[in-house]
Each structure stands twice: as structure tokens, then as C-alpha cells.
Design a protein around this motif. Structure first.
Motif, PDB file in Angstrom:
ATOM      1  N   GLU A   1     -20.418  48.591  43.471  1.00  0.00           N
ATOM      2  CA  GLU A   1     -20.755  49.958  43.090  1.00  0.00           C
ATOM      3  C   GLU A   1     -19.529  50.727  42.624  1.00  0.00           C
TER       4      GLU A   1
ATOM      5  N   LYS B   1     -18.943  55.607  33.562  1.00  0.00           N
ATOM      6  CA  LYS B   1     -18.487  56.943  33.199  1.00  0.00           C
ATOM      7  C   LYS B   1     -17.575  56.905  31.977  1.00  0.00           C
TER       8      LYS B   1
ATOM      9  N   ILE C   1     -27.661  50.994  37.384  1.00  0.00           N
ATOM     10  CA  ILE C   1     -27.517  52.443  37.312  1.00  0.00           C
ATOM     11  C   ILE C   1     -28.897  53.075  37.190  1.00  0.00           C
TER      12      ILE C   1
ATOM     13  N   GLU D   1     -24.492  59.666  38.914  1.00  0.00           N
ATOM     14  CA  GLU D   1     -25.197  58.401  38.755  1.00  0.00           C
ATOM     15  C   GLU D   1     -25.169  57.619  40.059  1.00  0.00           C
ATOM     16  N   GLU D   2     -26.182  56.818  40.274  1.00  0.00           N
ATOM     17  CA  GLU D   2     -26.295  56.017  41.493  1.00  0.00           C
ATOM     18  C   GLU D   2     -26.602  54.569  41.145  1.00  0.00           C
ATOM     19  N   PHE D   3     -26.038  53.688  41.945  1.00  0.00           N
ATOM     20  CA  PHE D   3     -26.283  52.250  41.793  1.00  0.00           C
ATOM     21  C   PHE D   3     -27.390  51.896  42.764  1.00  0.00           C
TER      22      PHE D   3
ATOM     23  N   LEU E   1     -19.376  52.157  38.588  1.00  0.00           N
ATOM     24  CA  LEU E   1     -19.534  53.573  38.247  1.00  0.00           C
ATOM     25  C   LEU E   1     -18.416  54.117  37.368  1.00  0.00           C
TER      26      LEU E   1
ATOM     27  N   ASP F   1     -19.944  61.031  41.426  1.00  0.00           N
ATOM     28  CA  ASP F   1     -20.681  60.898  40.171  1.00  0.00           C
ATOM     29  C   ASP F   1     -22.144  61.166  40.457  1.00  0.00           C
TER      30      ASP F   1
ATOM     31  N   ILE G   1     -20.777  55.120  47.800  1.00  0.00           N
ATOM     32  CA  ILE G   1     -20.416  56.117  46.799  1.00  0.00           C
ATOM     33  C   ILE G   1     -19.761  57.314  47.487  1.00  0.00           C
TER      34      ILE G   1
END
Length: 252
Positions: A127, A135, A216, A238-240, A131, A236, A231
Motif C-alpha cells: 500500500e 499520486k 486503488i 485514495e485507498e488501497f 499510493l 491521501d 495508510i
């Protein structure tokens, strides 16, 4: 059924919680990176190894079986050598094999022998690796990673494509074992007769028929089912996450 593989993908996910590999003979590995096409089929583009991170993998040490047959849609009969065949069968008294009746076009036979599961154990590290790349524009938003995988030493998968079909499979000469298995490649099973239509993968060895994906979060892949730990808060938006199966993936 116009598109039996689409039915199979949705059906197996509903019954097992996994995605089904299509076609079942296509090999997959933990850490493969790919995309889902408009038919819900996973196509490999890269791997974590190639992108610069080696996944840590835990493999189940058990050697079990997975046996699923559509309830009320399929009937499987075993014909032993030396036994009288059912009325109307093309199998002779001396032959061994199987007689499979499909009551509808929505029948599935899924039998896996030597069933093992593989899963990634360093998801937090993956992760943190992904990320920043995303980005910076170095990771495509629809890339998905194989993080869980089912491997079978041998498997038989049959998908009905018509109602009231029948499939008779004959074992090779000299087979006399009382405990016949549809997954046993040594039986040399061949189609003796078929009425109706099926897609079939008979006693194939070394399959990876089921898997799970993470990637993602993106609206194309439906609601997220699992957020991986690791995380940093506010790092961020966004999430995994685990990419849940969306029936819309296999719609025309």
C-alpha cells in the motif's frame, strides 16, 4: 445461454466469494498486476516484482478438496467397471465413467483436488509503495493486484449452456477403482456422448481457478469491501482496497 462464461463468473463469486479465472486454464500468480476487461476477465499487464516490490506470500499447508455443484440443477452419477449402465447410457458393462445430467442452463460443476490457498502478507508495505506512485502518475488507477489465489493440483469445471443436457464421460480402459473422481487426470476421461451444450475443462492439472484482487478505490469497481491497514492518516484520499465483484463488470 448466450454468454455462459459471464454467468459462471457471477455465479462462482456469489457461491464462493472469489473471482473465477477465465478461462480456467489461464495461469495466474500472486502479485500479478492487471485490469478487468468489459467481460470481467482479468488481463495481466505487469507484476509487483517487475514494478520493484516483492510480495511476501503465505501458502496454506493443507491439501484439501473443494467440491461445488449447483443445487437442484445438476445430478452426477458414477458408473463403475463391471456394473450395469443406466438405461440409455452408451457406457458398456466393462467401462467406468460418469453420467452428468443438467436440469437447466444454469448448472455448474466445480471440483478441485489438491486445493491450496496463497495470500499476500505484506499488504501494508504494498500500500505504501503504490499510493505515492499513483499520486505521481506512475500507477494506473484501474490497475489491480492478485493478492489471494487458489491453486488446484487438478480440477474439473463444467458449465451448462442448455437445459436438460446430459454428459457421459468414459474412463480409459483398465480402470477398476471403486473411488472414481472427476478430478483424477489418470482416469483419462473422454466424452462418450453429449446432448445439449457445455463448456468443460475435464481433470486439468495445475489450475489457478479462483482469486481475489486489490487496487486503488475507483467507482468503476463498485463499493469497497476492505481497507488495508497502514495508510497514514490524511496521507491521501485514495485507498488501497479489496475490489468487490460488481455484476456490472460482466454486463453487455
Amino acid at each position: 445461454m448466450a454468454n455462459p462464461h459471464k454467468f459462471y463468473l457471477a455465479h462462482m463469486n456469489a457461491k464462493t466469494g472469489y473471482r473465477a479465472t477465465w478461462d480456467p486454464g489461464r495461469p495466474l500468480k500472486i502479485g500479478f498486476i492487471g485490469k478487468l476487461d468489459k467481460f470481467g476477465v482479468f488481463t495481466v499487464f505487469s507484476s509487483l516484482d517487475k514494478e520493484g516490490l516483492i510480495p511476501e506470500v503465505l501458502t496454506d499447508t493443507s491439501d484439501s478438496e473443494m467440491d461445488y455443484t449447483s443445487e437442484n440443477e445438476v445430478n452426477i452419477g458414477t458408473k463403475l467397471a463391471g456394473k450395469a449402465p443406466a438405461v440409455g447410457s452408451v457406457l458398456t458393462d466393462a467401462e467406468a465413467g460418469f453420467v452428468i445430467d443438467f436440469k437447466s442452463e444454469k448448472g455448474v460443476v466445480f471440483k478441485a483436488n489438491g486445493y491450496k490457498t496463497h495470500q499476500v502478507t505484506n499488504l501494508g508495505e504494498i500500500e505504501k509503495f503504490i499510493l505515492p506512485k499513483f499520486k505521481q502518475g506512475n500507477w494506473e488507477k484501474d490497475w489491480l493486484i492478485v493478492t489471494q489465489l487458489v491453486e488446484a493440483s487438478s480440477a474439473t469445471i463444467i458449465i451448462s449452456n442448455s437445459s436438460n443436457g446430459k454428459l457421459e464421460l468414459k474412463a480409459s480402459a483398465g480402470v477398476g477403482a471403486a473411488n472414481l473422481k472427476l478430478t483424477d487426470a489418470s482416469l483419462g476421461l473422454t466424452v462418450a456422448r453429449e446432448t445439449g451444450s457445455t463448456l468443460k475443462f475435464i481433470a486439468q492439472e495445475g489450475l489457478t481457478p479462483l482469486y481475489r484482487l486489490m487496487g486503488i478505490r475507483h467507482p468503476l469497481f463498485g463499493k469497497p469491501g476492505l481497507r488495508t491497514k497502514g495508510i497514514q492518516e490524511g496521507m491521501d484520499k485514495e485507498e488501497f482496497q479489496l475490489q468487490d465483484f460488481d455484476p456490472g463488470e460482466v454486463e453487455q
